[in-house]
Design an enzyme around this catalytic site. Structure first.
Site, PDB file in Angstrom:
ATOM      1  N   ARG A  60       0.814  -1.219   0.000  1.00 25.73           N
ATOM      2  CA  ARG A  60       0.000   0.000   0.000  1.00 25.73           C
ATOM      3  C   ARG A  60       0.847   1.269   0.000  1.00 25.73           C
ATOM      4  NH1 ARG A  60      -2.670  -3.846   2.870  1.00 25.73           N
ATOM      5  NH2 ARG A  60      -1.674  -3.173   4.774  1.00 25.73           N
ATOM      6  N   GLU A  97       3.439  -6.859  13.373  1.00 21.88           N
ATOM      7  CA  GLU A  97       2.310  -7.103  14.275  1.00 21.88           C
ATOM      8  C   GLU A  97       1.827  -8.549  14.119  1.00 21.88           C
ATOM      9  OE1 GLU A  97      -0.883  -4.396  13.477  1.00 21.88           O
ATOM     10  OE2 GLU A  97      -1.956  -4.897  15.321  1.00 21.88           O
TER      11      GLU A  97
HETATM   12  P1  AMP Z   1       4.225  -2.537  11.482  1.00 28.62           P
HETATM   13  O1  AMP Z   1       5.541  -3.055  11.002  1.00 28.62           O
HETATM   14  O2  AMP Z   1       3.713  -3.300  12.653  1.00 28.62           O
HETATM   15  O3  AMP Z   1       4.263  -1.054  11.722  1.00 28.62           O
HETATM   16  O4  AMP Z   1       3.185  -2.859  10.343  1.00 28.62           O
HETATM   17  C1  AMP Z   1       3.022  -2.007   9.329  1.00 28.62           C
HETATM   18  C2  AMP Z   1       2.621  -2.687   8.050  1.00 28.62           C
HETATM   19  O5  AMP Z   1       1.616  -3.674   8.244  1.00 28.62           O
HETATM   20  C3  AMP Z   1       2.050  -1.666   7.134  1.00 28.62           C
HETATM   21  O6  AMP Z   1       2.511  -1.947   5.828  1.00 28.62           O
HETATM   22  C4  AMP Z   1       0.563  -1.825   7.259  1.00 28.62           C
HETATM   23  O7  AMP Z   1      -0.056  -1.680   6.023  1.00 28.62           O
HETATM   24  C5  AMP Z   1       0.355  -3.225   7.796  1.00 28.62           C
HETATM   25  N1  AMP Z   1      -0.532  -3.264   8.972  1.00 28.62           N
HETATM   26  C6  AMP Z   1      -0.177  -3.614  10.229  1.00 28.62           C
HETATM   27  N2  AMP Z   1      -1.212  -3.586  11.064  1.00 28.62           N
HETATM   28  C7  AMP Z   1      -2.265  -3.186  10.342  1.00 28.62           C
HETATM   29  C8  AMP Z   1      -3.639  -2.939  10.650  1.00 28.62           C
HETATM   30  N3  AMP Z   1      -4.141  -3.101  11.894  1.00 28.62           N
HETATM   31  N4  AMP Z   1      -4.444  -2.512   9.648  1.00 28.62           N
HETATM   32  C9  AMP Z   1      -3.943  -2.347   8.398  1.00 28.62           C
HETATM   33  N5  AMP Z   1      -2.671  -2.558   8.054  1.00 28.62           N
HETATM   34  C10 AMP Z   1      -1.832  -2.990   9.006  1.00 28.62           C
END
Ligand code: AMP
Length: 172
Positions: A60, A97
């Protein structure tokens, strides 16, 4: 305008795993006026001192990053999941996550000293953006700012990005 964007973002419970509340930005993309105004919003933030390049994180981050790169007239760098980039790459593995992942960048994607604006749709735990910023810096790039459309502040992703300038207009 950002209130309209916030209203358009959908919550999808238990995607892609139980317990994750997924923030779905696709309704923002399908509304042409809203999508354009999001890109205009970020463009106005950077038009006075544009970056040398914009790097977007798969997938995205490509959507917002590429549109913004076009608007600002700067080059776009894709930071991709492992195994997708065809030329010589540098990679970084990190926790997110939901699971672990590896990101790659082309070794010749930027020149040392170039100022790079890093873009993704959403900041969750910050692991993805930290890894991506590390790849840019490993190539000698300067991460001037990391922009997200959405920040999930309760996950404290900013802590992982403590040495970076982070901006997100929509915070949950
Ligand atoms: P992080 O590394 O945990 O900051 O995760 C970020 C990446 O995971 C981004 O590319 C987001 O698009 C996706 N992502 C993580 N959690 C979510 C969520 N709750 N909703 C949508 N996208 C998420």
């Amino acid at each position: 305008m950002m209130d309209q964007v916030r209203d358009a973002i959908r919550d999808i419970p238990d995607f892609p795993k139980p317990g994750i509340l997924f923030k779905d930005i696709t309704p923002v993309l399908s509304d042409p006026a809203l999508f354009r105004s999001v890109i205009s919003f970020f463009a106005s933030r950077h038009q006075d001192a544009p970056p040398d390049r914009i790097a977007g994180i798969e997938s995205r981050g490509f959507i917002f990053g590429a549109a913004l790169a076009d608007r600002l007239g700067v080059g776009f760098i894709p930071i991709r999941k492992k195994g997708k980039l065809p030329a010589e790459t540098l990679d970084a593995t990190y926790d997110l996550e939901y699971g672990t992942a590896t990101l790659e960048i082309h070794k010749d994607a930027l020149r040392p000293g170039e100022r790079v604006l890093l873009i993704d749709d959403l900041l969750a735990t910050g692991g993805t953006a930290k890894a991506a910023a590390g790849l840019i810096e490993a190539l000698g790039g300067v991460v001037m700012e990391i922009d997200f459309l959405v920040e999930l502040s309760f996950l404290n992703g900013c802590n992982q990005l403590a040495n970076q300038t982070v901006f997100a207009p929509i915070i949950y």
